[in-house]
Design an enzyme around this catalytic site. Sequence first.
Site, PDB file in Angstrom:
ATOM      1  N   GLU A 236      -0.498   4.993  -0.172  1.00 28.07           N
ATOM      2  CA  GLU A 236      -1.233   6.250  -0.353  1.00 28.07           C
ATOM      3  C   GLU A 236      -0.298   7.436  -0.219  1.00 28.07           C
ATOM      4  OE1 GLU A 236      -3.177   3.895   1.419  1.00 28.07           O
ATOM      5  OE2 GLU A 236      -5.297   4.396   1.064  1.00 28.07           O
TER       6      GLU A 236
ATOM      7  N   LYS B 124      -3.093   0.397 -24.452  1.00 27.81           N
ATOM      8  CA  LYS B 124      -3.588   0.248 -25.831  1.00 27.81           C
ATOM      9  C   LYS B 124      -2.384   0.292 -26.773  1.00 27.81           C
ATOM     10  CE  LYS B 124      -8.228   1.896 -24.722  1.00 27.81           C
ATOM     11  NZ  LYS B 124      -8.352   2.810 -23.583  1.00 27.81           N
TER      12      LYS B 124
ATOM     13  N   TYR C 236       0.852  -1.199   0.000  1.00 26.69           N
ATOM     14  CA  TYR C 236       0.000   0.000   0.000  1.00 26.69           C
ATOM     15  C   TYR C 236       0.878   1.236   0.000  1.00 26.69           C
ATOM     16  CZ  TYR C 236      -4.967  -0.619  -0.029  1.00 26.69           C
ATOM     17  OH  TYR C 236      -6.241  -0.821  -0.452  1.00 26.69           O
TER      18      TYR C 236
ATOM     19  N   ARG D 227      -2.502  -2.680 -17.901  1.00 28.05           N
ATOM     20  CA  ARG D 227      -3.774  -1.969 -17.753  1.00 28.05           C
ATOM     21  C   ARG D 227      -3.572  -0.867 -16.741  1.00 28.05           C
ATOM     22  NH1 ARG D 227      -8.105  -4.759 -20.397  1.00 28.05           N
ATOM     23  NH2 ARG D 227      -9.385  -3.086 -19.621  1.00 28.05           N
TER      24      ARG D 227
ATOM     25  N   ASP E  65      -7.468  13.463 -24.546  1.00 26.47           N
ATOM     26  CA  ASP E  65      -7.508  12.076 -24.075  1.00 26.47           C
ATOM     27  C   ASP E  65      -6.910  11.243 -25.198  1.00 26.47           C
ATOM     28  OD1 ASP E  65      -8.092   9.439 -23.596  1.00 26.47           O
ATOM     29  OD2 ASP E  65     -10.129   9.805 -22.877  1.00 26.47           O
TER      30      ASP E  65
ATOM     31  N   THR F 189      -4.699   5.861 -21.229  1.00 27.56           N
ATOM     32  CA  THR F 189      -4.482   4.549 -20.648  1.00 27.56           C
ATOM     33  C   THR F 189      -3.074   4.126 -21.054  1.00 27.56           C
ATOM     34  OG1 THR F 189      -5.520   3.615 -22.605  1.00 27.56           O
ATOM     35  CG2 THR F 189      -6.879   3.754 -20.619  1.00 27.56           C
TER      36      THR F 189
END
Length: 422
Positions: free
Chosen positions: A57, A230, A55, A236, A201, A227
Amino acid sequence: MTAPQPSLSDYDAEIAEMLRSEDERQRDSIRLIASENYASRAVMEASASTLTNKYAEGYPGRRYYEGMDVIDPLESLTIERAIALFGAEHANVQPYSGSPANLAILLALCEPGDVTMGLSLPAGGHLTHGWKVSATGIYYRSVQYGVRRDDQRIDMDEVRSMALEHRPKLIWAGHSAYPRLLDFEAFASIADEVGAHLVADIAHISGLVAGKAHPDPVPHCAAVSTTTHKTLRGPRGGLILCRQEHAKAIDKAVFPGLQGGPHCHTTAAKAVAFKEANTPEFRAYAAQIVSNAKALADAMLARGMSLVTGGTENHLLLVDLTNRDIGGRSAARALNRCGVELNANSIPFDPRKPFDPSGIRIGLAALTSRGMTESSMPAVAAFIDAAVQEAAKGDGAVPDDFAAKMRAQIKEFLADFAAPGL
Ligand code: DSN
């Protein structure tokens, strides 16, 4: 209790078998979904690492947890690589994917209720550019521009007159099914004229942008989202690039505004992908995607298939099946049975419903990652045409023997092109 120690195949044969089948399917199909690709072995290894256990954060040097000895330098390196690759002033590498990246940009640059402008979904835009069922269309007042009826291209005069009329706070330049280049300079001049933030985008085209096979939005935009999986061929995930003046607001919007802990294993895989993309080999791949798309467009046109805008300048083609007596959904299903994987897609001014539209969308990134070049595109067009014709004859159905024969032919056709990462 300790976690189970055996390997996946020893511990969970059911899941292991599903993964094996998916490997086989990806190896033996002509994969043409415009948002998909084959990530490299190195990207996959980073993605499957022990960083999934961590983790983190916050941001490097400002975390809410301990144990950041590796995570902080790793995230800093990933940011440096993203900045170097795209020539941006600031990068946030934490977005889980493209939709959260776009929401974070809205959270950073707009107030709820502000007017935004984006390309409408039926014209090739993305849900998160303000389409009515998306949070981006529910919490912001979205107006949508389209494409011209005659040539199906974005009409910059329409974009300008709508911007002057509606005075948006933010203008999206981006798409998920538009086969032509975007004129970021023209978008920027309109955004400047009305005092809007221009946001590109580039989820679909970021591999082309990084590989210098598409005009660069970064100098013209307040922020750029993408992203990473692609055409960019990473894991991902998502990425936001922005001008320094927006860096604090963007970082705050991603965390704590929208997300919790970043997915550190994905961050590592993004770093690997950015390294891969900053090479001459990647630039050759990006150029080859566009050459392959153009060669496939020519081969499809030669077979009498109709293409939205008449061709392509990027990685994708949108085929209009209205002259083929079959809907996009039936065609896509039939093609899938025959070993060609793509998706049904609306075409501009589509007379059919979005769930069963008139088009199919084709992207060339995955085949290009397998090393395919222009000379193979007539064969790809022939497979598509044959399956669509057979399906049209059979009201959407293709006989089992036809499908099996084509699958075998495709397997043989693909055998010369190794699938990366498998
Ligand atoms: N689902 C992606 C695509 O296929 O274009 C966009 O989010």
